[in-house]
Design an enzyme around this catalytic site. Structure first.
Site, PDB file in Angstrom:
ATOM      1  N   ASP A   1       0.849  -1.194   0.000  1.00  7.38           N
ATOM      2  CA  ASP A   1       0.000   0.000   0.000  1.00  7.38           C
ATOM      3  C   ASP A   1       0.890   1.252   0.000  1.00  7.38           C
ATOM      4  O   ASP A   1       1.883   1.311   0.727  1.00  7.38           O
ATOM      5  CB  ASP A   1      -0.876  -0.032   1.268  1.00  7.38           C
ATOM      6  CG  ASP A   1      -2.016   0.966   1.215  1.00  7.38           C
ATOM      7  OD1 ASP A   1      -2.447   1.337   0.107  1.00  7.38           O
ATOM      8  OD2 ASP A   1      -2.502   1.360   2.298  1.00  7.38           O
TER       9      ASP A   1
ATOM     10  N   SER B   1     -12.507   3.823   6.554  1.00  3.95           N
ATOM     11  CA  SER B   1     -13.056   3.926   7.920  1.00  3.95           C
ATOM     12  C   SER B   1     -14.013   5.098   8.062  1.00  3.95           C
ATOM     13  O   SER B   1     -14.942   5.042   8.860  1.00  3.95           O
ATOM     14  CB  SER B   1     -11.918   4.117   8.936  1.00  3.95           C
ATOM     15  OG  SER B   1     -11.054   3.018   8.917  1.00  3.95           O
TER      16      SER B   1
HETATM   17  P1  13P Z   1      -8.296   4.392   7.090  1.00  9.83           P
HETATM   18  O1  13P Z   1      -7.238   4.093   8.105  1.00  9.83           O
HETATM   19  O2  13P Z   1      -8.769   5.800   7.185  1.00  9.83           O
HETATM   20  O3  13P Z   1      -9.403   3.409   7.113  1.00  9.83           O
HETATM   21  O4  13P Z   1      -7.602   4.314   5.648  1.00  9.83           O
HETATM   22  C1  13P Z   1      -6.891   3.175   5.272  1.00  9.83           C
HETATM   23  C2  13P Z   1      -6.240   3.396   3.955  1.00  9.83           C
HETATM   24  O5  13P Z   1      -6.752   4.054   3.085  1.00  9.83           O
HETATM   25  C3  13P Z   1      -4.925   2.771   3.738  1.00  9.83           C
HETATM   26  O6  13P Z   1      -4.422   3.063   2.475  1.00  9.83           O
END
Ligand code: 13P
Length: 279
Positions: free
Chosen positions: A82, A205
């Protein structure tokens, strides 16, 4: 062995009208709970190693851990990098055994973002892996603001890079600790009118659960990244486990108490995105 690429899980999700969670992993306990939840829900899962995770644990260790967990279940498991910010970082992940990489060029000028993302797509293709790109910057709660995705630029980005999945900025923000105001459906529809790329929402989230469920069914969004929501469950469980018995000092016993709450919370996420029963 159920190791899968991002394309392997996103294309069926696109056709089937559901979304697959990209779960932010920080260590063994949370990652194992996510994989067990996926197995219990008969759902595909994307395990994500983001910058914070990689700063804490070496990439080859994460790749081996994710792949080991993938081999222990029979649902598809994507081993995903990521927010890779350089081609070298993405190459290191592919060399270590990741099956999918995200190149985040969202802060770059459009032409530069397209050129660098296309180079990572070529690298991933050659490794039999997938690539996610991002067009339009997704900001951070209490930090940098977002720059909404321009639909025309998104269409050009998808066409010229050939990404397997395209992350967009449509009112989503990273690190929100509760539901925000929701995503901009008009902007999502404008993007969908110009490109048929599978779409990704970072900062999942902060998207109200009802809207997450709706979007998973009715739009081309087929990946929601979710981190904060689950990290809060883990942190709360860990705090409780530490405080409940001051004589307990063994980390294995303490960490064991985080499993059930994280496992159950992850199960509700698969269910809410319509991913349960798909594998
Ligand atoms: P959140 O922690 O806001 O859910 O986002 C996760 C995310 O987008 C990781 O790339």
């Amino acid at each position: 062995m159920t190791i899968a690429t991002l394309a392997d899980v996103m294309q069926p999700a696109l056709r089937g009208g559901y979304a697959v969670p990209g779960l932010v992993c920080l260590g063994w306990e949370d990652t194992r709970a996510y994989v067990m939840a996926a197995q219990a829900e008969c759902a595909p899962v994307i395990l994500q190693a983001g910058p914070g995770c990689r700063a804490h644990t070496p990439l080859p260790v994460l790749a081996a851990m994710f792949r080991h967990l993938a081999a222990s279940v029979d649902v598809p498991v994507v081993v995903h990098l990521d927010h890779g910010y350089t081609l070298d970082e993405c190459k290191a992940a592919l060399d270590a055994g990741f099956t999918s990489v995200m190149f985040d060029g969202s802060k770059l000028p459009l032409d530069e973002n397209i050129a660098q993302t296309a180079a990572v797509v070529a690298l991933a293709d050659a490794a039999g892996a997938s690539c996610e790109g991002e067009i339009g910057y997704v900001g951070y709660a209490g930090g940098a603001g977002s720059a909404g995705t321009d639909p025309g630029q998104a269409a050009r980005f998808a066409q010229e890079t050939g990404v397997d999945a395209m992350a967009i900025s449509v009112g989503n923000v990273h690190l929100q600790q509760g539901p925000g105001t929701g995503l901009d459906l008009a902007r999502i529809r404008a993007i969908e009118a110009l490109t048929d790329a599978p779409l990704v929402i970072h900062g999942g989230s902060g998207v109200p659960r009802g809207q997450r469920a709706e979007l998973a069914v009715h739009t081309r969004i087929c990946k929601f990244n979710i981190g904060t929501e689950l990290r809060m469950v883990f942190g709360t469980a860990l705090r409780f486990a530490v405080n409940i018995d001051p004589s307990r000092f063994d980390r294995l016993a303490i960490l064991q108490d985080t499993h059930e709450p994280v496992f159950e919370a992850a199960r509700t996420i698969f269910l809410g995105l319509g991913a349960s029963g798909r594998s």
